[in-house]
Design a protein around this motif. Sequence first.
Motif, PDB file in Angstrom:
ATOM      1  N   THR A 197       0.827  -1.203   0.000  1.00  0.00           N
ATOM      2  CA  THR A 197       0.000   0.000   0.000  1.00  0.00           C
ATOM      3  C   THR A 197       0.865   1.259   0.000  1.00  0.00           C
ATOM      4  O   THR A 197       0.585   2.225  -0.716  1.00  0.00           O
ATOM      5  CB  THR A 197      -0.921   0.012   1.235  1.00  0.00           C
ATOM      6  N   GLU A 198       1.923   1.212   0.778  1.00  0.00           N
ATOM      7  CA  GLU A 198       2.846   2.348   0.821  1.00  0.00           C
ATOM      8  C   GLU A 198       3.501   2.574  -0.537  1.00  0.00           C
ATOM      9  O   GLU A 198       3.680   3.721  -0.982  1.00  0.00           O
ATOM     10  CB  GLU A 198       3.905   2.094   1.892  1.00  0.00           C
TER      11      GLU A 198
ATOM     12  N   GLN B 276       2.210   1.903  -3.450  1.00  0.00           N
ATOM     13  CA  GLN B 276       1.222   2.528  -4.333  1.00  0.00           C
ATOM     14  C   GLN B 276       1.142   4.025  -4.060  1.00  0.00           C
ATOM     15  O   GLN B 276       1.112   4.840  -4.979  1.00  0.00           O
ATOM     16  CB  GLN B 276      -0.161   1.901  -4.138  1.00  0.00           C
ATOM     17  N   ASP B 277       1.109   4.411  -2.783  1.00  0.00           N
ATOM     18  CA  ASP B 277       1.033   5.825  -2.435  1.00  0.00           C
ATOM     19  C   ASP B 277       2.258   6.582  -2.941  1.00  0.00           C
ATOM     20  O   ASP B 277       2.143   7.730  -3.406  1.00  0.00           O
ATOM     21  CB  ASP B 277       0.912   5.995  -0.918  1.00  0.00           C
ATOM     22  N   ARG B 278       3.413   5.937  -2.873  1.00  0.00           N
ATOM     23  CA  ARG B 278       4.624   6.592  -3.378  1.00  0.00           C
ATOM     24  C   ARG B 278       4.524   6.812  -4.889  1.00  0.00           C
ATOM     25  O   ARG B 278       4.937   7.862  -5.412  1.00  0.00           O
ATOM     26  CB  ARG B 278       5.857   5.739  -3.057  1.00  0.00           C
TER      27      ARG B 278
ATOM     28  N   VAL C  98       1.764   7.197  -6.656  1.00  0.00           N
ATOM     29  CA  VAL C  98       0.802   8.274  -6.882  1.00  0.00           C
ATOM     30  C   VAL C  98       1.473   9.627  -6.662  1.00  0.00           C
ATOM     31  O   VAL C  98       1.302  10.568  -7.452  1.00  0.00           O
ATOM     32  CB  VAL C  98      -0.428   8.113  -5.956  1.00  0.00           C
ATOM     33  N   ASN C  99       2.259   9.747  -5.592  1.00  0.00           N
ATOM     34  CA  ASN C  99       2.956  11.000  -5.308  1.00  0.00           C
ATOM     35  C   ASN C  99       3.928  11.376  -6.416  1.00  0.00           C
ATOM     36  O   ASN C  99       3.984  12.534  -6.852  1.00  0.00           O
ATOM     37  CB  ASN C  99       3.711  10.893  -3.979  1.00  0.00           C
TER      38      ASN C  99
ATOM     39  N   GLN D 181       0.526  14.426   0.619  1.00  0.00           N
ATOM     40  CA  GLN D 181       0.071  13.247  -0.113  1.00  0.00           C
ATOM     41  C   GLN D 181      -0.794  13.660  -1.298  1.00  0.00           C
ATOM     42  O   GLN D 181      -1.735  14.441  -1.154  1.00  0.00           O
ATOM     43  CB  GLN D 181      -0.731  12.321   0.806  1.00  0.00           C
TER      44      GLN D 181
ATOM     45  N   ALA E  48      -5.050   7.062  -7.449  1.00  0.00           N
ATOM     46  CA  ALA E  48      -5.215   5.630  -7.197  1.00  0.00           C
ATOM     47  C   ALA E  48      -4.563   4.826  -8.301  1.00  0.00           C
ATOM     48  O   ALA E  48      -4.508   5.252  -9.463  1.00  0.00           O
ATOM     49  CB  ALA E  48      -6.703   5.272  -7.102  1.00  0.00           C
TER      50      ALA E  48
ATOM     51  N   TRP F 178      -3.020   4.549 -13.758  1.00  0.00           N
ATOM     52  CA  TRP F 178      -3.033   5.507 -12.659  1.00  0.00           C
ATOM     53  C   TRP F 178      -3.976   6.652 -12.978  1.00  0.00           C
ATOM     54  O   TRP F 178      -4.083   7.074 -14.137  1.00  0.00           O
ATOM     55  CB  TRP F 178      -1.629   6.072 -12.410  1.00  0.00           C
TER      56      TRP F 178
ATOM     57  N   THR G  19     -10.974   3.308  -0.161  1.00  0.00           N
ATOM     58  CA  THR G  19     -10.731   2.795  -1.509  1.00  0.00           C
ATOM     59  C   THR G  19     -11.671   3.457  -2.501  1.00  0.00           C
ATOM     60  O   THR G  19     -12.848   3.669  -2.213  1.00  0.00           O
ATOM     61  CB  THR G  19     -10.896   1.264  -1.558  1.00  0.00           C
TER      62      THR G  19
ATOM     63  N   TYR H   9       6.730   0.758  -9.130  1.00  0.00           N
ATOM     64  CA  TYR H   9       7.636   1.437  -8.195  1.00  0.00           C
ATOM     65  C   TYR H   9       9.089   1.104  -8.522  1.00  0.00           C
ATOM     66  O   TYR H   9       9.966   1.969  -8.467  1.00  0.00           O
ATOM     67  CB  TYR H   9       7.296   1.048  -6.758  1.00  0.00           C
TER      68      TYR H   9
END
Length: 507
Positions: free
Chosen positions: A98-99, A101-103, A105-106, A121, A125, A291, A317, A333
């Motif tokens: 999950t982390e 994925q967030d990276r 997106v950022n 942030q 998604a 994305w 979600t 990633y």
Amino acid sequence: MVLSSALPENHYASDSSLHSTFASRYVQDSLPRFRMPEKQIAKEAAYQIISDELMLDGNPRLNLASFVTTWMEPEVDKLILQSLNKNYIDMDEYPITTELQDRCVNMIARLFNAPLKDGEQAVGAGTVGSSEAIMLAGLAFKRKWQNKRKAEGKPYDKPNIVTGANVQVCWEKFARYFEVELKDVKLQEGYYVMDPEKAVELVDENTICVCAILGSTYNGEFEDVKRLNELLEAKNSKTGWDTPIHVDAASGGFIAPFLYPELEWDFRLSCVRSINVSGHKYGLVYAGVGWVVWKSKSDLPEELIFHVNYLGADQPTFTLNFSKGASQIIAQYYQLIRLGFEGYKSIMENCRSNAKVLCDGIRSTGRFDILSKDVGVPVVAFCLKDRSKHDEYEIAENLRRYGWIVPAYTMAPDAQHISLLRVVVREDFSCTLAQRLVNDIHKVLEYLDARPPRLVEAVAAAITHQEPELSSEIVPEGIKISAILNETILGLKSPRRLGSFKTNGVC
């Protein structure tokens, strides 16, 4: 003796491994097509028979029709294998995934110049592909428009979206599935993307957004998002509306920032509120990841975000899918940190260079017009100057003899009278392969030039099927259509034999 006593007496007599021929071991019977088989088979047999059938598929590396990545480094292949059994939605069980994925997106949001502070942030998604990303972006626009109309006490039952006729079919799916009218700007010969002026003319109070494409599927061309933004700003100011822009950057989102950094198409423009991009295209990941990112939190209505208490934790979600594999997100990633800006820039420059080699080679034949542009996705789209003898479909068909999969298709309305061929230049399409393809195009042209046109062949085949003894009279190489029509079909050469032959539908 100990081993023998532990096995049934009839083991060796019935063991299929004793059969010496390939067919007797694996393919004695037809493979199941409609019903699950009653009995199990050996894992080696299941693998072998499926592997053999898959050999009849095309070679992905030579599939020049696809924008989708067909090669990755062995190290990322290992990571994908290690994470194939991870279900991404189990966020509490797989917090690192999950982390990651967030990276992603950022990084992607900042690549598209989202107005974010350090450490803030981004809103976005990971999706299965750009199709899901587009559905999510469209739903956000529709809900935000509906909420505003309700608050104003106005009707909210007739939303529409404005696009070019050259949009990918997923936009038509969104419109049909979610009951949104699609108002498309038709194309015209010589101009194969959406005209911004005509698009803004179609905008009304019920328009939830205008979609611009950064990399048309047809010829790779970028639409003029900056001009669209200027026109839309002026109309919004005049009408009091707040019509936004969504940029479908499925193929161009991982190209423009590296090759054309000064091109304004992203969140630098005031009306651009969301962007989608395909990680599995020029994001350089195998098929299965896309994305969607929004400019700010206010662009994604809170009621569309689900908070699910699943397997022990609250999980926000916003996706159409629930369960999905984690491996493609991990692979994305990997590519972002492995290549960095410098690596992506180098790869995209190489793709552009190889596209130019291919473009120059095709142009040198003197037989084609180039329909793709210098600024855009590294795609080479081209059409025949003279289609009187042969067409693009025959070229595509004959290139398959050399292993190449090159699509032939028609343009979108109102330019569908234009047929073209398209080659997508990906990372694994080398300069050598570009030169090889040009050589094979030359061979195909020579082969087709040495044969009568397809109509002549069809007429000759039909006649000789009815009257085999005429074959030597009908098939002289290089004969022209007029000769066939005048001497054969009109019966000047053999009126008696043609009297009972049905020519309707042939010519």
